[in-house]
Design a protein around this motif. Structure first.
Motif, PDB file in Angstrom:
ATOM      1  N   LYS A 181       5.202   6.514   1.868  1.00 15.66           N
ATOM      2  CA  LYS A 181       5.563   5.221   2.473  1.00 15.66           C
ATOM      3  C   LYS A 181       4.920   4.179   2.149  1.00 15.66           C
ATOM      4  CE  LYS A 181       7.363   6.969   6.698  1.00 15.66           C
ATOM      5  NZ  LYS A 181       7.409   7.141   8.283  1.00 15.66           N
ATOM      6  N   LYS A 199       3.289   0.201   3.161  1.00 15.35           N
ATOM      7  CA  LYS A 199       2.849  -0.794   4.054  1.00 15.35           C
ATOM      8  C   LYS A 199       2.583  -2.254   3.613  1.00 15.35           C
ATOM      9  CE  LYS A 199      -0.906  -1.367   7.474  1.00 15.35           C
ATOM     10  NZ  LYS A 199      -0.125  -1.075   8.741  1.00 15.35           N
ATOM     11  N   GLN A 200       3.339  -3.059   4.120  1.00 10.43           N
ATOM     12  CA  GLN A 200       3.389  -4.588   3.400  1.00 10.43           C
ATOM     13  C   GLN A 200       2.960  -5.506   4.529  1.00 10.43           C
ATOM     14  OE1 GLN A 200       6.667  -6.637   2.117  1.00 10.43           O
ATOM     15  NE2 GLN A 200       5.781  -6.794  -0.019  1.00 10.43           N
ATOM     16  N   GLU A 201       2.069  -6.444   4.499  1.00  6.46           N
ATOM     17  CA  GLU A 201       1.753  -7.306   5.552  1.00  6.46           C
ATOM     18  C   GLU A 201       3.069  -8.083   6.116  1.00  6.46           C
ATOM     19  OE1 GLU A 201      -0.439 -11.692   6.255  1.00  6.46           O
ATOM     20  OE2 GLU A 201      -0.342 -10.634   4.338  1.00  6.46           O
ATOM     21  N   LYS A 218       7.827  -3.885   8.507  1.00  6.67           N
ATOM     22  CA  LYS A 218       7.585  -2.525   9.043  1.00  6.67           C
ATOM     23  C   LYS A 218       7.465  -1.403   7.879  1.00  6.67           C
ATOM     24  CE  LYS A 218      10.281   0.703  11.988  1.00  6.67           C
ATOM     25  NZ  LYS A 218      11.417   1.270  12.892  1.00  6.67           N
ATOM     26  N   ASP A 219       6.753  -0.500   7.934  1.00  7.46           N
ATOM     27  CA  ASP A 219       6.533   0.457   7.020  1.00  7.46           C
ATOM     28  C   ASP A 219       7.791   1.218   6.814  1.00  7.46           C
ATOM     29  OD1 ASP A 219       3.723   0.033   7.698  1.00  7.46           O
ATOM     30  OD2 ASP A 219       3.076   1.686   8.254  1.00  7.46           O
ATOM     31  N   GLU A 228       0.884  -1.124   0.052  1.00  4.54           N
ATOM     32  CA  GLU A 228       0.099  -0.040   0.018  1.00  4.54           C
ATOM     33  C   GLU A 228       0.989   1.283  -0.013  1.00  4.54           C
ATOM     34  OE1 GLU A 228      -2.714  -0.159   3.272  1.00  4.54           O
ATOM     35  OE2 GLU A 228      -3.081  -2.159   3.141  1.00  4.54           O
TER      36      GLU A 228
END
Length: 268
Positions: free
Chosen positions: A197, A199-201, A204-205, A159
């Motif tokens: 930035k 975000k991935q499962e 860490k962002d 994301e």
């Protein structure tokens, strides 16, 4: 020659293309481990030349090793005559200090750059896992990029959130990629301006899009860690991002994020 039509999603990038405006001359470097560079170099060339007033020369080797035999090595003047160099190579085991310094020389001399995806994991001299001290040998390549990275996560959707207003990202919307690699941030240098930035499962962002001002002359460098798979590289949102990065890095973009006269593509 009749200018190419604007890509529908690139409304904010459209501008007047003057027949008298000389295209920006861009060098695109590809080759090395782990990616379909043979396809991606063509995707990037076509996508950029459709979007902005550039000609893209491809420096590519079909060498899938971590030490690709790129013809730029050993030639500190390889960037002569170019307005911008795009580093999209994957050369994780090219660590010789003299070689890395020669790769950096055109940028130290003032040629702006884009760095895409695995360029962040190339030319890493010294300990990559500890934050590099400014001015140290460990920081040689990372000071050029503006962010130090040592690893990436598994391939999963990322994301992407553009959290800061900046000319180079004006008009771009947050999006979620297909399967991609999220590169970590070991250190973000003071010369860096974070733009987005990811975000991935399970990870860490991390900063995934940024600008950097390199060296004493504050040479412009635009970076994104996104761009592993062909589906991402060919995504209009990704190509828009890279095209806007080219314009920002070469100072051919106004403060509203639009191409300066002669450097956009005219909308039909």
């Amino acid at each position: 020659m009749k200018p190419a039509s604007c890509v529908p999603l690139l409304i904010a990038l459209c501008g007047t293309l003057s027949a008298q405006t000389k295209p920006l001359k861009v060098m695109l470097i590809t080759g090395g481990c782990c990616h379909d560079y043979k396809a991606q170099t063509e995707i990037l060339k076509k996508g950029l030349e459709e979007r902005i007033n550039v000609t893209v020369d491809q420096i590519h080797v079909d060498d899938g090793s971590t030490k690709p035999a790129l013809p730029i090595y050993g030639n500190a003047d390889y960037g002569q005559g170019y307005d911008l160099i795009i580093h999209d190579e994957c050369a994780a085991d090219v660590k010789d200090e003299a070689t890395v310094k020669a790769v950096l020389k055109p940028h130290q001399d003032g040629i702006p750059a884009l760095a895409l995806h695995c360029a962040m994991h190339s030319y890493r001299v010294g300990d990559i896992n500890k934050p590099a001290k400014d001015g140290s040998l460990d920081a040689l390549w990372f000071e050029f990029l503006g962010v130090q990275s040592s690893r990436h996560g598994a391939q999963k959707p990322i994301e992407i959130n553009f959290g800061k207003k900046h000319p180079s990202t004006a008009g771009l919307k947050d999006w979620t990629t297909g399967n991609e690699e999220l590169y970590n941030n070991v250190k973000v240098f003071d010369t860096t301006e974070e733009l987005a930035k990811g975000k991935q499962e399970g990870e860490k962002d991390a900063v995934v899009v940024w600008t950097n001002l390199y060296g004493k002359d504050k040479v412009r460098v635009f970076c994104t860690t996104i761009g592993h798979n062909n589906t991402t590289v060919s995504d209009p949102q990704y190509l828009d991002l890279v095209a806007k990065g080219v314009l920002w890095a070469t100072d051919k973009m106004d403060t509203a994020g639009k191409p300066k006269a002669g450097y956009g593509r005219q909308k039909k």
